[in-house]
Write a protein that holds these residues in place. Structure first.
Motif, PDB file in Angstrom:
ATOM      1  N   ARG A 115      68.213  19.969  18.766  1.00  0.00           N
ATOM      2  CA  ARG A 115      68.422  20.539  20.112  1.00  0.00           C
ATOM      3  C   ARG A 115      69.424  21.682  19.052  1.00  0.00           C
ATOM      4  NH1 ARG A 115      73.526  17.016  20.379  1.00  0.00           N
ATOM      5  NH2 ARG A 115      72.600  16.587  22.047  1.00  0.00           N
ATOM      6  N   VAL A 131      66.313  13.389  20.627  1.00  0.00           N
ATOM      7  CA  VAL A 131      67.023  14.813  21.075  1.00  0.00           C
ATOM      8  C   VAL A 131      68.051  15.509  20.228  1.00  0.00           C
ATOM      9  CG1 VAL A 131      69.156  14.933  23.316  1.00  0.00           C
ATOM     10  CG2 VAL A 131      66.963  13.286  23.533  1.00  0.00           C
ATOM     11  N   ARG A 132      68.786  14.434  19.956  1.00  0.00           N
ATOM     12  CA  ARG A 132      69.639  15.080  18.457  1.00  0.00           C
ATOM     13  C   ARG A 132      68.993  16.188  17.336  1.00  0.00           C
ATOM     14  NH1 ARG A 132      71.821   9.761  19.372  1.00  0.00           N
ATOM     15  NH2 ARG A 132      70.537   8.988  17.157  1.00  0.00           N
ATOM     16  N   ALA A 133      67.846  15.955  17.329  1.00  0.00           N
ATOM     17  CA  ALA A 133      67.111  16.296  16.209  1.00  0.00           C
ATOM     18  C   ALA A 133      66.412  17.781  16.641  1.00  0.00           C
ATOM     19  CB  ALA A 133      65.656  15.387  15.678  1.00  0.00           C
ATOM     20  N   ARG A 178      64.703   7.881  21.331  1.00  0.00           N
ATOM     21  CA  ARG A 178      64.102   8.738  22.489  1.00  0.00           C
ATOM     22  C   ARG A 178      65.854  10.298  21.818  1.00  0.00           C
ATOM     23  NH1 ARG A 178      66.636  11.798  26.071  1.00  0.00           N
ATOM     24  NH2 ARG A 178      65.387  13.326  27.217  1.00  0.00           N
ATOM     25  N   ALA A 179      66.639   9.616  21.963  1.00  0.00           N
ATOM     26  CA  ALA A 179      68.141  10.298  22.008  1.00  0.00           C
ATOM     27  C   ALA A 179      68.409  10.853  20.305  1.00  0.00           C
ATOM     28  CB  ALA A 179      69.575   8.801  21.744  1.00  0.00           C
ATOM     29  N   THR A 180      67.245   9.982  18.821  1.00  0.00           N
ATOM     30  CA  THR A 180      67.593  10.269  17.625  1.00  0.00           C
ATOM     31  C   THR A 180      66.807  12.093  17.924  1.00  0.00           C
ATOM     32  OG1 THR A 180      67.273   8.102  17.449  1.00  0.00           O
ATOM     33  CG2 THR A 180      66.349  10.112  16.273  1.00  0.00           C
ATOM     34  N   ALA A 185      73.873  24.504  15.058  1.00  0.00           N
ATOM     35  CA  ALA A 185      73.914  24.351  15.937  1.00  0.00           C
ATOM     36  C   ALA A 185      74.281  24.798  17.379  1.00  0.00           C
ATOM     37  CB  ALA A 185      75.130  23.175  16.871  1.00  0.00           C
ATOM     38  N   PRO A 233      71.826  15.257   8.924  1.00  0.00           N
ATOM     39  CA  PRO A 233      72.646  15.554  10.312  1.00  0.00           C
ATOM     40  C   PRO A 233      73.411  17.484   9.912  1.00  0.00           C
ATOM     41  CG  PRO A 233      72.461  13.721  10.091  1.00  0.00           C
ATOM     42  CD  PRO A 233      71.280  14.254   8.597  1.00  0.00           C
ATOM     43  N   LYS A 262      61.065   6.242  17.523  1.00  0.00           N
ATOM     44  CA  LYS A 262      61.793   6.827  17.189  1.00  0.00           C
ATOM     45  C   LYS A 262      62.830   6.364  18.647  1.00  0.00           C
ATOM     46  CE  LYS A 262      61.821   7.939  12.942  1.00  0.00           C
ATOM     47  NZ  LYS A 262      62.556   7.821  11.890  1.00  0.00           N
ATOM     48  N   ARG A 299      71.887  20.781  10.804  1.00  0.00           N
ATOM     49  CA  ARG A 299      71.653  20.160  12.145  1.00  0.00           C
ATOM     50  C   ARG A 299      73.022  21.034  13.035  1.00  0.00           C
ATOM     51  NH1 ARG A 299      69.965  14.846  12.927  1.00  0.00           N
ATOM     52  NH2 ARG A 299      67.457  15.039  11.660  1.00  0.00           N
ATOM     53  N   ARG A 300      73.858  20.510  12.720  1.00  0.00           N
ATOM     54  CA  ARG A 300      75.237  20.612  12.758  1.00  0.00           C
ATOM     55  C   ARG A 300      75.618  22.540  12.898  1.00  0.00           C
ATOM     56  NH1 ARG A 300      76.745  15.712  11.050  1.00  0.00           N
ATOM     57  NH2 ARG A 300      77.681  16.521   9.435  1.00  0.00           N
TER      58      ARG A 300
END
Length: 175
Positions: A32, A28-30, A24-26, A66, A59, A22, A62-63
């Protein structure tokens, strides 16, 4: 740990991204808002279960969460231990023993609060929001314990629980 049991191995985001193929940014977002399962120095580490659970979250979910601590194996284990003792208090017949059991639970509640604060700081939750949320969680725990004890003087017992937590704490934040 059993040789075949790798469920408690902690991974960095970079290593997990490599293993899962995957971006890395994916990850990081998951992750968070997800409390780390451990730390290596100042860097968060996660079990593969925590990572895959976070990736499975939509998503929008996740939001919606947050800034909150949504998952932590450490916090889950501490909460289960507290709930187990709380159940024992609830079935005890003697009011004096219930009170003693509850006061003995104070260090675990203080430990939960400290772990919650560490987890929140690790994921950079706003310090004021983190403190307020930690205080609310501990307040709810203390109210549950006070209810299970069934004291006549709830205020005095609640104050005794807070004092017992402070006696076992690091002098830091306690409700």
């Amino acid at each position: 740990m059993d040789e075949g049991d790798k469920s408690n191995i902690l991974y960095s985001i970079n290593r997990a991204a490599d293993l899962l193929e995957k971006d890395r940014a994916t990850l990081v977002r998951a992750l968070r808002g997800v409390a780390p399962d451990g730390m290596q120095g100042d860097w968060p580490r996660y079990t593969m279960r925590t990572i895959t659970d976070a990736l499975a979250m939509k998503p929008r979910e996740r939001r919606a969460g947050a800034g909150l601590i949504r998952h932590s194996a450490v916090l889950s284990d501490l909460r289960r231990a507290i709930e187990k003792q709380l159940a024992s208090i609830g079935v005890e017949k003697s009011p004096d023993i219930r009170r003693q059991m509850a006061l003995a639970l104070a260090p675990q509640v203080a430990g939960y609060q400290a772990a919650y604060l560490v987890a929140g700081r690790a994921i950079h939750v706003d310090a004021d929001a983190l403190g307020v949320r930690a205080d609310l969680i501990v307040q709810e725990m203390l109210e549950e314990i006070t209810e299970a004890v069934g004291c006549e003087d709830r205020g005095a017992f609640y104050a005794g629980m807070v004092a017992a937590m402070q006696a076992h704490g690091d002098g830091g934040e306690v409700v």
